[in-house]
Structure formats: structure tokens, C-alpha cells
Design an enzyme around this catalytic site. Structure first.
Site, short mmCIF file in Angstrom:
data_model
loop_
_atom_site.label_atom_id
_atom_site.label_comp_id
_atom_site.label_asym_id
_atom_site.label_seq_id
_atom_site.Cartn_x
_atom_site.Cartn_y
_atom_site.Cartn_z
N CYS A 184 -21.03 17.35 -21.35
CA CYS A 184 -20.18 16.58 -22.26
C CYS A 184 -18.74 16.52 -21.72
O CYS A 184 -18.09 17.55 -21.52
CB CYS A 184 -20.19 17.21 -23.65
N CYS A 238 -16.13 18.20 -24.07
CA CYS A 238 -16.24 19.66 -24.02
C CYS A 238 -15.52 20.19 -22.78
O CYS A 238 -14.80 21.19 -22.84
CB CYS A 238 -17.70 20.10 -24.00
N ASP A 293 -5.20 9.21 -24.57
CA ASP A 293 -6.32 8.39 -24.09
C ASP A 293 -5.97 7.82 -22.72
O ASP A 293 -4.86 7.37 -22.47
CB ASP A 293 -6.61 7.26 -25.10
N HIS A 313 -14.54 12.44 -31.94
CA HIS A 313 -13.12 12.29 -31.62
C HIS A 313 -12.49 11.29 -32.57
O HIS A 313 -13.11 10.32 -32.98
CB HIS A 313 -12.91 11.87 -30.16
N HIS A 315 -9.37 8.71 -32.88
CA HIS A 315 -8.31 7.99 -32.19
C HIS A 315 -7.09 7.96 -33.12
O HIS A 315 -7.20 7.45 -34.24
CB HIS A 315 -8.72 6.55 -31.90
P1 AMP Z 1 -15.00 5.82 -28.00
O1 AMP Z 1 -15.23 4.44 -27.41
O2 AMP Z 1 -14.61 5.79 -29.44
O3 AMP Z 1 -16.14 6.75 -27.71
O4 AMP Z 1 -13.71 6.38 -27.27
C1 AMP Z 1 -13.74 7.07 -26.07
C2 AMP Z 1 -12.33 7.05 -25.55
O5 AMP Z 1 -12.22 8.03 -24.56
C3 AMP Z 1 -11.91 5.71 -24.94
O6 AMP Z 1 -10.78 5.21 -25.62
C4 AMP Z 1 -11.58 6.09 -23.49
O7 AMP Z 1 -10.46 5.39 -22.96
C5 AMP Z 1 -11.30 7.58 -23.60
N1 AMP Z 1 -11.53 8.38 -22.40
C6 AMP Z 1 -12.64 8.37 -21.61
N2 AMP Z 1 -12.50 9.27 -20.62
C7 AMP Z 1 -11.29 9.85 -20.79
C8 AMP Z 1 -10.56 10.85 -20.09
N3 AMP Z 1 -11.06 11.47 -19.00
N4 AMP Z 1 -9.32 11.20 -20.54
C9 AMP Z 1 -8.79 10.59 -21.62
N5 AMP Z 1 -9.43 9.65 -22.33
C10 AMP Z 1 -10.66 9.28 -21.93
ZN ZN Z 2 -18.82 18.01 -26.35
#
Ligand code: AMP
Ligand code: ZN
Length: 114
Positions: free
Chosen positions: A5, A8, A31, A100, A102
């Protein structure tokens, strides 16, 4: 912790992130692909797949996240308002299967999303 994950691993410090807040049960970071001037992801350190898996047993984790959101929003100067979104599952476009929230702010948001 789920070994495969992404969030995680971020919460455990195994993958780098731009941390903005951490306590015993919550981790928050910027993000990587911001959709607003302030776009922070707030997660429980303990793995939960999504808001669909919040139950009587683990709902304190969600409460801790919202306590953190209030602190982070104040620290980020979002006194004039902010938005909190959590995507659940395929139809909502959830791409990371670790709960998560936002936290979006720093701009006057229209009513397009909600
Ligand atoms: P969701 O589409 O609601 O699952 O949101 C996942 C979010 O995680 C998206 O806005 C991505 O830009 C963000 N994301 C993915 N990988 C990373 C990372 N390594 N560091 C920070 N944000 C990330
Ligand atoms: Zn996790």
C-alpha cells in the site's frame, strides 16, 4: 500496515512525502498533483481501505483525521473556508486504496464539485 500500500509506506516514511502534520494516529502530506493552492491528503496511519470500511471498531481513526484537518486548515490559513473530499471505490475514482481525505483550499471554489 499493508506491504503493497502506497500510503502505508508514506505514513511509515518508507516513501518520501512533503509532510505537513503527524501525530500518533494521523499523517498528512501535500498531494503530488495539487488541484488547489492548498491540497493536502490526511490519512490514518492504520490501514483502512476507504470510507466504506469505517465501522464502530475503527471510526475513531476517522475522528482523529478530522481533528487533524481542523488544525491543519488553521495552520494553512484557511479561515475563509476549505473543502474535504474522500473518494470511495471505482465510481468515485479512488486510485489509492487507503482511506484519505483531500483537504482543498486557498481558492474560491465554485459549486461544480458539490
Ligand atoms: P484518490 O484519487 O482520491 O484516490 O486520490 C489519490 C491522490 O493521491 C491523488 O490526488 C494523487 O495525486 C495523490 N498521490 C498519489 N501518489 C502520491 C504521492 N506519492 N505523494 C503524494 N500524493 C500522491
Ligand atoms: Zn495502507
Amino acid at each position: 500496515m499493508l506491504s503493497d500500500c502506497l500510503f502505508c509506506k508514506i505514513a511509515a516514511g518508507e516513501i518520501p512525502s512533503e509532510k505537513v502534520y503527524e501525530d500518533g494516529s494521523v499523517y498528512a502530506f501535500r498531494d503530488i498533483n495539487p488541484q488547489a493552492p492548498v491540497h493536502i491528503l490526511v490519512i490514518p496511519k492504520q490501514h483502512v481501505d476507504s470510507a466504506a470500511e469505517i465501522s464502530e471498531e475503527n471510526s475513531a481513526l476517522a475522528a482523529r483525521c478530522f481533528e487533524a484537518i481542523a488544525k491543519i486548515a488553521a495552520a494553512e490559513g484557511l479561515g475563509s473556508g476549505f473543502r474535504v473530499i474522500t473518494n470511495v471505490g471505482e465510481d468515485a475514482g479512488q486510485t489509492v486504496r487507503h482511506l484519505h481525505f483531500h483537504l482543498l483550499g486557498g481558492v474560491k471554489m465554485g459549486e461544480g464539485l458539490l
